[in-house]
Design a protein around this motif. Structure first.
Motif, PDB file in Angstrom:
ATOM      1  N   CYS A  74       0.857  -1.195   0.000  1.00 20.97           N
ATOM      2  CA  CYS A  74       0.000   0.000   0.000  1.00 20.97           C
ATOM      3  C   CYS A  74       0.891   1.242   0.000  1.00 20.97           C
ATOM      4  O   CYS A  74       1.695   1.432   0.916  1.00 20.97           O
ATOM      5  CB  CYS A  74      -0.907   0.021   1.221  1.00 20.97           C
ATOM      6  SG  CYS A  74      -1.804   1.577   1.357  1.00 20.97           S
ATOM      7  N   TYR A 104       0.205   4.179   0.535  1.00 17.56           N
ATOM      8  CA  TYR A 104      -0.143   5.138   1.595  1.00 17.56           C
ATOM      9  C   TYR A 104       0.151   4.581   2.985  1.00 17.56           C
ATOM     10  O   TYR A 104      -0.218   5.180   3.993  1.00 17.56           O
ATOM     11  CB  TYR A 104      -1.618   5.530   1.479  1.00 17.56           C
ATOM     12  CG  TYR A 104      -1.914   6.134   0.122  1.00 17.56           C
ATOM     13  CD1 TYR A 104      -1.506   7.431  -0.174  1.00 17.56           C
ATOM     14  CD2 TYR A 104      -2.544   5.397  -0.865  1.00 17.56           C
ATOM     15  CE1 TYR A 104      -1.730   7.974  -1.427  1.00 17.56           C
ATOM     16  CE2 TYR A 104      -2.772   5.937  -2.116  1.00 17.56           C
ATOM     17  CZ  TYR A 104      -2.364   7.225  -2.397  1.00 17.56           C
ATOM     18  OH  TYR A 104      -2.583   7.759  -3.637  1.00 17.56           O
ATOM     19  N   VAL A 126      -1.210   2.399   4.670  1.00  6.73           N
ATOM     20  CA  VAL A 126      -2.409   2.295   5.491  1.00  6.73           C
ATOM     21  C   VAL A 126      -2.272   1.170   6.512  1.00  6.73           C
ATOM     22  O   VAL A 126      -2.568   1.344   7.693  1.00  6.73           O
ATOM     23  CB  VAL A 126      -3.646   2.077   4.588  1.00  6.73           C
ATOM     24  CG1 VAL A 126      -4.833   1.563   5.398  1.00  6.73           C
ATOM     25  CG2 VAL A 126      -4.004   3.381   3.891  1.00  6.73           C
ATOM     26  N   TYR A 127      -1.792   0.018   6.082  1.00  7.52           N
ATOM     27  CA  TYR A 127      -1.748  -1.129   6.993  1.00  7.52           C
ATOM     28  C   TYR A 127      -0.566  -1.045   7.954  1.00  7.52           C
ATOM     29  O   TYR A 127      -0.558  -1.698   8.979  1.00  7.52           O
ATOM     30  CB  TYR A 127      -1.689  -2.434   6.194  1.00  7.52           C
ATOM     31  CG  TYR A 127      -2.944  -2.644   5.383  1.00  7.52           C
ATOM     32  CD1 TYR A 127      -4.116  -3.088   5.995  1.00  7.52           C
ATOM     33  CD2 TYR A 127      -2.969  -2.377   4.023  1.00  7.52           C
ATOM     34  CE1 TYR A 127      -5.278  -3.256   5.263  1.00  7.52           C
ATOM     35  CE2 TYR A 127      -4.120  -2.557   3.288  1.00  7.52           C
ATOM     36  CZ  TYR A 127      -5.275  -2.988   3.908  1.00  7.52           C
ATOM     37  OH  TYR A 127      -6.416  -3.154   3.186  1.00  7.52           O
ATOM     38  N   CYS A 160      -6.935   5.826   3.622  1.00  7.32           N
ATOM     39  CA  CYS A 160      -7.094   4.957   2.444  1.00  7.32           C
ATOM     40  C   CYS A 160      -7.650   5.794   1.300  1.00  7.32           C
ATOM     41  O   CYS A 160      -8.652   6.477   1.447  1.00  7.32           O
ATOM     42  CB  CYS A 160      -8.046   3.812   2.780  1.00  7.32           C
ATOM     43  SG  CYS A 160      -8.580   2.898   1.327  1.00  7.32           S
ATOM     44  N   GLN A 161      -6.970   5.773   0.180  1.00  8.26           N
ATOM     45  CA  GLN A 161      -7.381   6.595  -0.964  1.00  8.26           C
ATOM     46  C   GLN A 161      -8.220   5.803  -1.965  1.00  8.26           C
ATOM     47  O   GLN A 161      -8.381   6.203  -3.115  1.00  8.26           O
ATOM     48  CB  GLN A 161      -6.141   7.179  -1.653  1.00  8.26           C
ATOM     49  CG  GLN A 161      -5.299   8.046  -0.739  1.00  8.26           C
ATOM     50  CD  GLN A 161      -6.038   9.278  -0.244  1.00  8.26           C
ATOM     51  OE1 GLN A 161      -6.595  10.024  -1.037  1.00  8.26           O
ATOM     52  NE2 GLN A 161      -6.071   9.468   1.059  1.00  8.26           N
ATOM     53  N   SER A 162      -8.707   4.682  -1.535  1.00  7.30           N
ATOM     54  CA  SER A 162      -9.627   3.835  -2.320  1.00  7.30           C
ATOM     55  C   SER A 162      -9.097   3.503  -3.717  1.00  7.30           C
ATOM     56  O   SER A 162      -9.837   3.561  -4.694  1.00  7.30           O
ATOM     57  CB  SER A 162     -11.016   4.468  -2.404  1.00  7.30           C
ATOM     58  OG  SER A 162     -10.988   5.706  -3.069  1.00  7.30           O
ATOM     59  N   CYS A 163      -7.799   3.153  -3.764  1.00  8.91           N
ATOM     60  CA  CYS A 163      -7.258   2.733  -5.063  1.00  8.91           C
ATOM     61  C   CYS A 163      -7.618   1.274  -5.342  1.00  8.91           C
ATOM     62  O   CYS A 163      -7.543   0.809  -6.470  1.00  8.91           O
ATOM     63  CB  CYS A 163      -5.749   2.927  -5.107  1.00  8.91           C
ATOM     64  SG  CYS A 163      -4.845   1.795  -4.038  1.00  8.91           S
ATOM     65  N   PHE A 164      -7.953   0.542  -4.273  1.00 12.43           N
ATOM     66  CA  PHE A 164      -8.352  -0.869  -4.337  1.00 12.43           C
ATOM     67  C   PHE A 164      -7.243  -1.794  -4.852  1.00 12.43           C
ATOM     68  O   PHE A 164      -7.509  -2.890  -5.320  1.00 12.43           O
ATOM     69  CB  PHE A 164      -9.641  -1.050  -5.164  1.00 12.43           C
ATOM     70  CG  PHE A 164     -10.809  -0.316  -4.555  1.00 12.43           C
ATOM     71  CD1 PHE A 164     -10.958  -0.239  -3.181  1.00 12.43           C
ATOM     72  CD2 PHE A 164     -11.763   0.292  -5.354  1.00 12.43           C
ATOM     73  CE1 PHE A 164     -12.024   0.443  -2.604  1.00 12.43           C
ATOM     74  CE2 PHE A 164     -12.826   0.974  -4.797  1.00 12.43           C
ATOM     75  CZ  PHE A 164     -12.953   1.055  -3.424  1.00 12.43           C
ATOM     76  N   ARG A 165      -6.006  -1.316  -4.748  1.00 13.36           N
ATOM     77  CA  ARG A 165      -4.896  -2.183  -5.144  1.00 13.36           C
ATOM     78  C   ARG A 165      -4.867  -3.436  -4.271  1.00 13.36           C
ATOM     79  O   ARG A 165      -4.671  -4.545  -4.766  1.00 13.36           O
ATOM     80  CB  ARG A 165      -3.585  -1.408  -4.996  1.00 13.36           C
ATOM     81  CG  ARG A 165      -2.377  -2.211  -5.373  1.00 13.36           C
ATOM     82  CD  ARG A 165      -1.102  -1.420  -5.227  1.00 13.36           C
ATOM     83  NE  ARG A 165       0.028  -2.233  -5.635  1.00 13.36           N
ATOM     84  CZ  ARG A 165       1.281  -1.842  -5.534  1.00 13.36           C
ATOM     85  NH1 ARG A 165       1.565  -0.652  -5.062  1.00 13.36           N
ATOM     86  NH2 ARG A 165       2.256  -2.617  -5.913  1.00 13.36           N
ATOM     87  N   CYS A 166      -5.076  -3.232  -2.944  1.00 10.02           N
ATOM     88  CA  CYS A 166      -5.013  -4.386  -2.046  1.00 10.02           C
ATOM     89  C   CYS A 166      -6.111  -5.392  -2.385  1.00 10.02           C
ATOM     90  O   CYS A 166      -5.913  -6.604  -2.286  1.00 10.02           O
ATOM     91  CB  CYS A 166      -5.082  -3.944  -0.583  1.00 10.02           C
ATOM     92  SG  CYS A 166      -6.520  -2.951  -0.179  1.00 10.02           S
TER      93      CYS A 166
HETATM   94  S1  SF4 Z   1      -7.369   0.560  -1.235  1.00 10.74           S
HETATM   95 FE1  SF4 Z   1      -5.316   1.307  -1.849  1.00 10.74          FE
HETATM   96  S2  SF4 Z   1      -4.895   2.983  -0.370  1.00 10.74           S
HETATM   97 FE2  SF4 Z   1      -6.567   1.799   0.481  1.00 10.74          FE
HETATM   98  S3  SF4 Z   1      -5.581   0.317   1.838  1.00 10.74           S
HETATM   99 FE3  SF4 Z   1      -5.837  -0.711  -0.171  1.00 10.74          FE
HETATM  100  S4  SF4 Z   1      -3.905  -0.363  -1.241  1.00 10.74           S
HETATM  101 FE4  SF4 Z   1      -3.970   1.128   0.486  1.00 10.74          FE
END
Ligand code: SF4
Ligand code: SF4
Length: 468
Positions: free
Chosen positions: A43, A45, A47-48, A67-73
């Protein structure tokens, strides 16, 4: 060339767990940690890494406001154990105008001093009322790098608040026979003022004053709230007075560069007395943004007033109307009235009420404002949730009255620093190097009504229900 104006930002994390929009629910039975490629470490950012409340308390989901809501995770987990969920508490924050996104992004900017990004893109409405029915024209974006805008390029965001003569007339010897008002300049088109609600303790007011001083701008304050604690902020504070009480505050007037008088009939007759107390004093008149605002502005121009400060409702609407117009339309009306009256350069226009985001500052200037007055965003920067409990005499969930002043100063400086950077981005993309040249430059904006009239009406007919 003068030194570049730069706002020093520094991380100022929240004191309380901020209300986040998203979280991920993890179905851990499928995760044995065996893939060794855990997306949590990726992440960008952190976040975790930075938020571990859910690990300590086993209290899931933890809604993570950074969390910038990129939804990568969500997308990259090799076992697909993450599901995004929206926090119900988040959706209840604020109101129709001060929406959760505005509150959340203001917290982020106050925390980090950075421009917020939206990883999942903007999926909301593409137009609405007021400033939401207006887009800046970025077609002049010619600079090769962002470093150009924030580094080597010189883009001025400073404005003058003193009145200006329409023309200079010299005598036979080539001298100016009249003395010109002192030029008072602030480095960005923003003045601060405490909002009308909130716990508003001395600590909060000192944080706001400290931020105004650090930003080299001004802060409006009711004269009755002015206390000895503000010694040291004399050049920063702008006392708000009225015709009935101003003579009780001569000592404060003499320490100030500018004062604001509440508008009333014949208020201009007091200007000479005020400048008798302090020669060269800048005078602002505060008036409601109502149906008579434009005609009153024209009347007051030429009376020796330097600034006209219009107060809209907190939701950016006209006051005293059952069908209130938006701040966008009101600014345009007042600006045009003064342009048509051929007096626009002689006075400076400031607007408060409903200035919620950096884009509102830029759009207000394009509509014809010289600058804006920021109030509620400062409270949000200090972690306010706009829950309204203080208005009902109830306790504040974030104990806002008991902040550390230095922390509060940094949060507000960070917020305005992020706004300033966004203004630079807009100006760079519009090809404008001086915010004074952006004023009334509606050619740098697109308005929904114009687009509908010119592009869609010939095909689909005129809009039947007005927008906003
Ligand atoms: S959605 Fe993106 S910013 Fe949010 S926790 Fe997952 S990877 Fe990080
Ligand atoms: S968080 Fe609620 S109670 Fe506290 S200042 Fe903001 S609106 Fe008032």
């Amino acid at each position: 060339m003068p030194k570049k104006y730069h706002i020093e930002t520094k991380a100022a994390p929240p004191r309380f767990l901020a209300v986040g929009k998203f979280s991920t629910v993890e179905f851990r039975e499928d995760c044995a940690g065996s893939c060794r490629q855990c997306v949590k470490k990726k992440c960008v950012y952190n976040v975790y890494k930075d938020s571990y409340q859910h690990v300590i308390t086993m209290d899931e989901p933890e809604f993570l406001y950074i969390c910038q809501s990129c939804f990568r995770c969500v997308q990259e987990c090799t076992k697909g154990i993450f599901s995004p969920v929206i926090n119900p508490e988040y959706t209840l924050m604020g109101d129709e105008y001060w929406q959760p996104e505005i509150i959340n992004q203001t917290w982020f900017q106050a925390h980090t001093g950075r421009i917020p990004v939206s990883g999942a893109g903007y999926r909301g409405l593409f137009s609405g009322a007021g400033f939401d029915a207006m887009w800046t024209d970025m077609s002049e974006i010619v600079r090769p790098t962002r470093d150009g805008i924030h580094g080597r390029e010189y883009i001025s965001t400073s404005i003058e608040l003193s009145r200006k003569p329409m023309r200079l007339i010299f005598d036979k010897e080539g001298n100016l026979p009249v003395s010109l008002p002192e030029i008072v300049e602030i480095p960005l088109p923003v003045i601060l003022q405490p909002p009308a609600f909130g716990v508003l303790s001395q600590k909060e007011l000192l944080a706001m004053a400290g931020a105004a001083q650090k930003l080299h701008t001004l802060m409006l304050i009711d004269a009755k709230d002015y206390s000895s604690s503000f010694t040291g902020f004399d050049g920063t504070m702008v006392p708000r007075l009225d015709a009935a009480n101003y003579k009780e505050y001569v000592d404060i007037i003499c320490k100030s560069r500018m004062v604001e008088m509440v508008d009333s009939s014949g208020i201009e007759r007091e200007f000479a007395t005020l400048r008798g107390f302090k020669p060269g004093l800048l005078i602002s008149v505060g008036l409601p943004l109502d149906a008579s605002a434009a005609s009153r502005a024209l009347e007051l121009t030429g009376t020796g007033v330097d600034v006209l400060h219009f107060y809209a409702e907190d939701n950016g609407r006209e006051t005293g109307s059952s069908n209130p117009r938006t701040l966008r339309d009101m600014i345009r009306e007042i600006h045009r009235k003064l342009v048509d009256g051929k007096v626009r350069p002689t006075v400076n226009l400031l607007f408060s009420g409903g200035i919620a985001m950096a884009e509102h500052m830029a759009k207000a200037v394009i509509c014809g404002a010289d600058g804006v007055v920021v109030d509620i965003p400062m409270l949000i920067a200090l972690e306010c949730r706009l829950c309204g409990r203080c208005k009902r005499g109830e306790s504040c969930p974030v104990d806002i009255g008991d902040i550390y002043v230095a922390w509060g100063v940094q949060r507000i400086v960070n917020l305005i620093g992020a706004w300033h950077n966004q203004l630079l981005e807009v100006m760079g993309a519009c090809g404008i190097r001086e915010v004074r040249r952006l004023r009334g430059e509606v050619g740098r904006a697109l308005f929904l009504e114009d687009l509908e009239r010119e592009s869609f009406a010939p095909i689909f007919g005129q809009r039947k229900v007005p927008c906003g």
